[in-house]
Design an enzyme around this catalytic site. Sequence first.
Site, PDB file in Angstrom:
ATOM      1  N   CYS A   1      11.540  32.680  35.590  1.00 45.19           N
ATOM      2  CA  CYS A   1      11.993  33.540  34.485  1.00 45.19           C
ATOM      3  C   CYS A   1      12.355  34.939  35.020  1.00 45.19           C
ATOM      4  CB  CYS A   1      10.918  33.577  33.397  1.00 45.19           C
ATOM      5  SG  CYS A   1      11.532  34.263  31.859  1.00 45.19           S
TER       6      CYS A   1
ATOM      7  N   HIS B   1      10.174  27.726  32.287  1.00 42.68           N
ATOM      8  CA  HIS B   1       8.768  27.812  32.720  1.00 42.68           C
ATOM      9  C   HIS B   1       8.213  26.432  33.093  1.00 42.68           C
ATOM     10  CE1 HIS B   1       7.974  32.037  31.791  1.00 42.68           C
ATOM     11  NE2 HIS B   1       8.929  31.872  30.892  1.00 42.68           N
TER      12      HIS B   1
ATOM     13  N   GLU C   1       5.482  25.811  34.419  1.00 47.40           N
ATOM     14  CA  GLU C   1       4.022  25.795  34.314  1.00 47.40           C
ATOM     15  C   GLU C   1       3.523  25.401  32.927  1.00 47.40           C
ATOM     16  OE1 GLU C   1       5.968  28.363  34.527  1.00 47.40           O
ATOM     17  OE2 GLU C   1       5.245  30.121  33.445  1.00 47.40           O
TER      18      GLU C   1
END
Length: 538
Positions: A104, A193, A195
């Site tokens: 990001c 993202h 994660e």
Amino acid sequence: MPDRNSIIEKREAEKEKDKVVVLDFGGQYSHLIVRRCRELGVYTDLLPYEIPIEEFKRGIEAEEGTGKIKGIILSGSPFSIHELGSPSCSSEIIDLNIPILGICYGAQLIAYTKGGVVGEGMKSEFGRAELLFKDCALFDGLTERGSENGRINVWMSHGDVIEQFDGADILGHTMNTPVAAFRIANNYGVQFHPEVHHTDKGEKILWNFLYKICGCERNWAIESFITDKIEAIKRAVGAEGRVICGLSGGIDSSTTALLVNKAIGDRLTCIFVDNGLLREGEKETVINTFENNFNMKLVFVDAKERFLNGLRDVKDAEAKRMVIGEQFIKVFEEEANKLGNVDFLAQGTIYPDRIESAGASSQKSSRIKSHHNVGGLPEKLELKLVEPIADLYKDEVREVAKELGMPPQIVGQHPFPGPGLAARVIGAVTDDKLRICREASDIVEAELKNNGWYDKVWQAFAIVGDDVATGVLGDARSLGRIVTIRVVESKEAMTADFVKLPYEVLESMSKRITNEVKGVTWVTYAISSKPPATIEPC
Ligand code: XMP
């Protein structure tokens, strides 16, 4: 109070693990990136973005197996690259000869530094987006067999957009983001993202970065952590060294004591201090568990009077913490002197304690509270520190504790702050407010257990301050204290939200508190999240 680096240096000398480093630009998911990489088997550290380049160079030039940095992940951030004062790391870091993954904001930073065009707030994306990508090391195993391109759903949360990046290999795009993934030399960037669970195959993308691109070895698992740590404690303490450990009965100090006990046996003495700020029944549980189940040397110190005397009339939350810290120092000093020849102090400091007490991991956030177990004690005691779980998150500590055979009631119990009930009594700590806080907290916990909620929440307790409110008892008007119930859910205590408990459960807590705890007329429920509130009121 010592700064974070001096604390790190003072920790037991042990061989460091090779690692991946997440540079924190203040993103809401920075800790999550660290957790995911550890779950994938690679030791990962969170560092502030302002970290000096020399530190990286040392890590990169280190020998394999001695704390070598194998890769860097640049986190997200609430800032825009174009904002004045937005966080930025040394461009030398981006040019290091080491794989980097920008996520990001981290991806935008790489693009911006290397001549890409980052458009300002024109085409933001929040939530799910479809990524069209091409086969490459980062997306390895994600395309259909034999196909050069693929699509997955990814999770986006950005205002700025990388519009153009000449010289980079564009690896993926979405409808609103022309450069949603790229590679330039050994720098990779993804606008989404990986994660978060909402990104399909996010775990595989991180796995590819760690193992295929950085060439990491699997070096992080709870079982090997325990064996390695026991060996490290043995090395650090030596054949003769003696250790004391402040045991509070909470999961962190209990796990610390167990690990040290496994390493050096009865050269460890645990000191359990009744500071008058304990929960209902806590003293009995701790003595019973550690003396009877684990056969550890345990010294019990009744220091209620001196703690409560020290706290009398102290209203400010930080001042209370300081008084408690000082009293602990005195008690430990006295006990260490009685034992004689003590060289080390074992502390249950965990990873978020280190980060929060040091003023978070970057200057973009400030110190929240002085957790008294970080700093202060060892300086004055002239003891070396043993902090075997200082790299662990709370749920990793729980896994270690389970593995070491800790009874389920300790493994599963909610965290309890070092300053004990003083963190939950607003204003001066008086006997009456302490009694109300203790009895009401016991009811809150009991009702959660009765209704099957205890294990689903992070912490639950009662708070009491100086406010009084009118009530009716029998036919008479009476003034009584207001008790506030706080029940929160959280992953790492860095952020938290109040739990939406069913009204019936809240009602049973409220009824029992007003009926059973003398002097209470009103019960309220705290509905603030962290941030802006903290979990404990003081
Ligand atoms: P806050 O209140 O800062 O708390 O949101 C985050 C977590 O840390 C615990 N806590 C402490 N633990 N010493 C500790 O060992 C302290 O001084 C301390 N203050 C807060 C708190 O219970 C929550 O889990």
